[in-house]
Design a protein around this motif. Structure first.
Motif, mmCIF file in Angstrom:
data_model
loop_
_atom_site.group_PDB
_atom_site.id
_atom_site.type_symbol
_atom_site.label_atom_id
_atom_site.label_comp_id
_atom_site.label_asym_id
_atom_site.label_seq_id
_atom_site.Cartn_x
_atom_site.Cartn_y
_atom_site.Cartn_z
ATOM 1 N N GLY A 138 0.833 -1.184 0.000
ATOM 2 C CA GLY A 138 0.000 0.000 0.000
ATOM 3 C C GLY A 138 0.872 1.241 0.000
ATOM 4 O O GLY A 138 2.016 1.233 0.473
ATOM 5 N N SER A 139 0.355 2.329 -0.550
ATOM 6 C CA SER A 139 1.181 3.532 -0.670
ATOM 7 C C SER A 139 1.590 4.081 0.691
ATOM 8 O O SER A 139 2.647 4.727 0.810
ATOM 9 N N GLY A 140 0.805 3.829 1.751
ATOM 10 C CA GLY A 140 1.191 4.313 3.072
ATOM 11 C C GLY A 140 2.500 3.718 3.543
ATOM 12 O O GLY A 140 3.395 4.428 4.028
ATOM 13 N N GLY A 269 -7.060 -4.377 5.967
ATOM 14 C CA GLY A 269 -6.384 -3.712 4.868
ATOM 15 C C GLY A 269 -6.524 -2.212 5.042
ATOM 16 O O GLY A 269 -7.470 -1.733 5.673
ATOM 17 N N TYR A 270 -5.591 -1.444 4.507
ATOM 18 C CA TYR A 270 -5.577 -0.014 4.769
ATOM 19 C C TYR A 270 -5.535 0.807 3.480
ATOM 20 O O TYR A 270 -5.162 0.336 2.413
ATOM 21 N N GLY A 271 -5.942 2.069 3.623
ATOM 22 C CA GLY A 271 -5.770 3.085 2.599
ATOM 23 C C GLY A 271 -4.978 4.242 3.169
ATOM 24 O O GLY A 271 -4.567 4.223 4.336
ATOM 25 N N ASP A 272 -4.778 5.276 2.387
ATOM 26 C CA ASP A 272 -3.983 6.412 2.845
ATOM 27 C C ASP A 272 -4.578 7.076 4.086
ATOM 28 O O ASP A 272 -3.848 7.572 4.954
ATOM 29 N N VAL A 298 -2.760 4.154 -3.220
ATOM 30 C CA VAL A 298 -2.788 2.699 -3.412
ATOM 31 C C VAL A 298 -3.149 2.030 -2.091
ATOM 32 O O VAL A 298 -2.441 2.195 -1.088
ATOM 33 N N SER A 299 -4.237 1.274 -2.063
ATOM 34 C CA SER A 299 -4.611 0.526 -0.867
ATOM 35 C C SER A 299 -3.770 -0.738 -0.764
ATOM 36 O O SER A 299 -3.098 -1.135 -1.717
ATOM 37 N N SER A 300 -3.842 -1.402 0.399
ATOM 38 C CA SER A 300 -2.952 -2.545 0.653
ATOM 39 C C SER A 300 -3.567 -3.875 0.245
ATOM 40 O O SER A 300 -3.251 -4.908 0.824
ATOM 41 N N GLY A 301 -4.430 -3.893 -0.762
ATOM 42 C CA GLY A 301 -5.038 -5.138 -1.197
ATOM 43 C C GLY A 301 -4.113 -5.990 -2.030
ATOM 44 O O GLY A 301 -2.970 -5.618 -2.336
ATOM 45 N N ALA A 307 0.587 -6.472 -8.824
ATOM 46 C CA ALA A 307 1.128 -5.617 -9.873
ATOM 47 C C ALA A 307 2.650 -5.682 -9.879
ATOM 48 O O ALA A 307 3.283 -5.753 -10.946
ATOM 49 N N HIS A 308 3.253 -5.698 -8.697
ATOM 50 C CA HIS A 308 4.713 -5.798 -8.592
ATOM 51 C C HIS A 308 5.194 -7.186 -8.991
ATOM 52 O O HIS A 308 6.244 -7.333 -9.631
ATOM 53 N N VAL A 309 4.443 -8.227 -8.617
ATOM 54 C CA VAL A 309 4.824 -9.599 -8.952
ATOM 55 C C VAL A 309 4.821 -9.794 -10.463
ATOM 56 O O VAL A 309 5.784 -10.317 -11.047
ATOM 57 N N VAL A 310 3.743 -9.375 -11.106
ATOM 58 C CA VAL A 310 3.622 -9.565 -12.555
ATOM 59 C C VAL A 310 4.685 -8.755 -13.288
ATOM 60 O O VAL A 310 5.295 -9.233 -14.252
ATOM 61 N N ARG A 311 4.944 -7.534 -12.831
ATOM 62 C CA ARG A 311 5.984 -6.719 -13.458
ATOM 63 C C ARG A 311 7.350 -7.383 -13.320
ATOM 64 O O ARG A 311 8.137 -7.422 -14.281
#
Length: 368
Positions: A138-140, A269-272, A298-301, A307-311
Motif C-alpha cells: 500500500g502507498s502508506g 487492509g488499509y488506505g492512505d 494505493v490501498s494494501s489489497g 502488480a509488482h509480482v507480474v511486473r
C-alpha cells in the motif's frame, strides 16, 4: 542471485489458481484488474463442485483436480497457492520443480526448515518462491519507507504491532485450524503475521525476542494469544501482541521516531486515510512536507502486490516478497514461539538448523 539479461515471458504472464476457497476470489479479481499484463489460464481444486462454481463465476478456461496435471498441461508461469497452510510446502515445491513461480498465501510454510527447502528449490534465474504479504505494498507503507530513507524522521525508537482480532470457537473447530501440524500455529502464525511482516519490512533485522503465549479461552492445540518484546538491530524496541479474543477488532502499527510518531489503524487492509503522522515540536514543517511528497493512492489489497509480482516476472527478476524476505518474518514468528515455550530470550542464532524450533514452531512437540 543474478538474473541480468534473462528474458521474461513472451506475452502476458500465465497465472493459475490452486485452491478455490474464499481467498482465491481476491486473487483472481486482483489479477483480472491488471488487464493484459496477465492471463488467468487455469484453476485447481480437489472439490469438483466448488471448482466448477468458482470457474463459472470467474470464467476460468481450464479446470483440474490434480496439480501435477495442471502444471503439465496448462504450463503457467505463475501459480497462486490459496490452499490451507499444511499443503503449501508440497504444492509450492511441485510448482517450482515444474518451472513455475509459486506465490503462496500466508503463512508461506509451517516451519523454517520448510522455508529452507523451498528456497533451495528455486533456480538462480527462476522459478522463484514468494509470499502474499500485501501490507508492504500500500502507498502508506511505501511512503513511510521513502520518508524514513530521507532521515527526516530520525531513528526509530519504540514500536507497537498489535493484531487484536476476534474468532469464535466454531472458527477453530474446522479440522485443520488451530493445529501445529496443519496450520503451524495460532494467531501469531495465522493472523498477526501480516502485521509482523510489515513491522519487519519497516524496521529490518531483529536481534532478540522475549515472549509468552497462552491458551486463554479457545479450545485448540495452539495458542490463542501471544505477547512479545522485540529488539531490532537499529536499537528500536517493539511490543507485539497477537490475539483472536478481542471483540473490538483492530490492526495497529505505531512507530515513534526521534522526530515524529507514525500510526496505522485498520483491520484487514488499509488506505492512505488510515495513516496518521504527528511531528515532534519544531519538526512540523519538515515532517509534513516529506510525508505529503510521498507515494499515495494505493490501498494494501492483493492487487497492489500482484502488480509488482507480474511486473517482476515480465522483467525476469525475483518477485516480491522473496523467499529470503519471507524467511526473516517467519524467523521472528519462530522466535516468539521459542521464547514462549523455553521461557527465555531468543536470538536468531537460537533458531539455526538443528534447533527444535527450526523444524517446528512448537519445537519438538506439544508443550502445554
Amino acid at each position: 542471485m543474478s538474473v541480468s539479461g534473462a528474458p521474461g515471458p513472451a506475452g502476458p504472464v500465465r497465472a493459475a489458481i490452486v485452491g478455490t476457497g474464499n481467498i482465491a476470489r481476491y486473487h483472481v479479481e486482483a489479477l483480472r484488474a491488471l488487464g493484459r499484463q496477465v492471463e488467468v489460464v487455469a484453476g485447481v481444486d480437489v472439490d469438483e463442485e466448488r471448482l466448477a462454481a468458482f470457474a463459472d463465476r470467474h470464467e476460468l478456461p481450464a479446470l483440474f483436480t490434480d496439480l501435477g496435471t495442471m502444471l503439465r498441461e496448462a504450463r503457467p508461469d505463475l501459480v497462486h497457492v490459496c490452499t490451507p497452510p499444511g499443503l503449501h510446502r508440497e504444492q509450492a515445491l511441485a510448482c517450482l520443480r515444474a518451472g513455475a513461480t509459486a506465490l503462496v498465501e500466508k503463512p508461506p510454510a509451517l516451519s523454517l526448515a520448510e522455508m529452507d527447502e523451498l528456497a533451495a528449490a528455486e533456480g538462480a534465474e527462476g522459478p522463484w518462491f514468494a509470499t502474499v504479504f500485501q501490507h508492504r505494498f500500500g502507498s502508506g507503507a511505501r511512503r513511510l519507507q521513502e520518508v524514513m530513507a530521507t532521515g527526516v524522521l530520525g531513528r526509530p525508537l519504540v514500536a507497537i504491532c498489535h493484531t487484536t482480532w476476534f474468532r469464535e470457537q466454531e472458527y477453530f473447530d474446522v479440522p485443520w485450524r488451530g493445529r501445529w501440524d496443519t496450520e503451524g500455529g495460532g494467531p501469531t502464525m495465522g493472523h498477526g503475521i501480516h502485521q509482523i511482516d510489515l513491522l519487519v519490512a519497516l524496521l529490518g533485522e531483529w536481534t532478540s525476542v522475549s515472549a509468552l503465549a497462552r491458551q486463554q479461552a479457545r479450545v485448540m492445540d495452539t495458542e490463542d494469544l501471544s505477547l512479545a518484546h522485540v529488539t531490532f538491530a537499529s536499537g528500536a524496541v517493539a511490543s507485539v501482541v497477537n490475539s483472536v479474543l478481542s471483540p473490538r477488532e483492530e490492526s495497529y502499527v505505531r512507530i515513534d521516531f526521534e522526530h515524529a510518531t507514525v500510526e496505522l489503524t485498520h483491520l484487514y487492509g488499509y488506505g492512505d486515510d488510515d495513516w496518521r503522522v504527528t511531528p515532534a515540536p519544531g519538526r512540523e514543517e519538515a515532517v509534513v512536507n516529506a510525508w505529503k511528497a510521498g507515494e499515495s493512492g494505493v490501498s494494501s489489497g492483493h492487487r497492489a502486490q500482484f502488480a509488482h509480482v507480474v511486473r517482476a516476472l515480465g522483467e525476469h527478476r525475483p518477485p516480491p516478497v522473496t523467499s529470503s524476505d519471507s524467511a526473516r518474518t517467519m524467523r521472528l514468528v519462530a522466535g516468539i514461539y521459542a521464547s514462549a515455550f523455553e521461557r527465555r530470550t531468543i536470538t536468531p542464532a537460537d533458531l539455526a538448523a538443528g534447533s527444535p524450533f527450526h523444524g517446528r514452531m512448537d519445537g519438538s512437540g506439544p508443550r502445554w
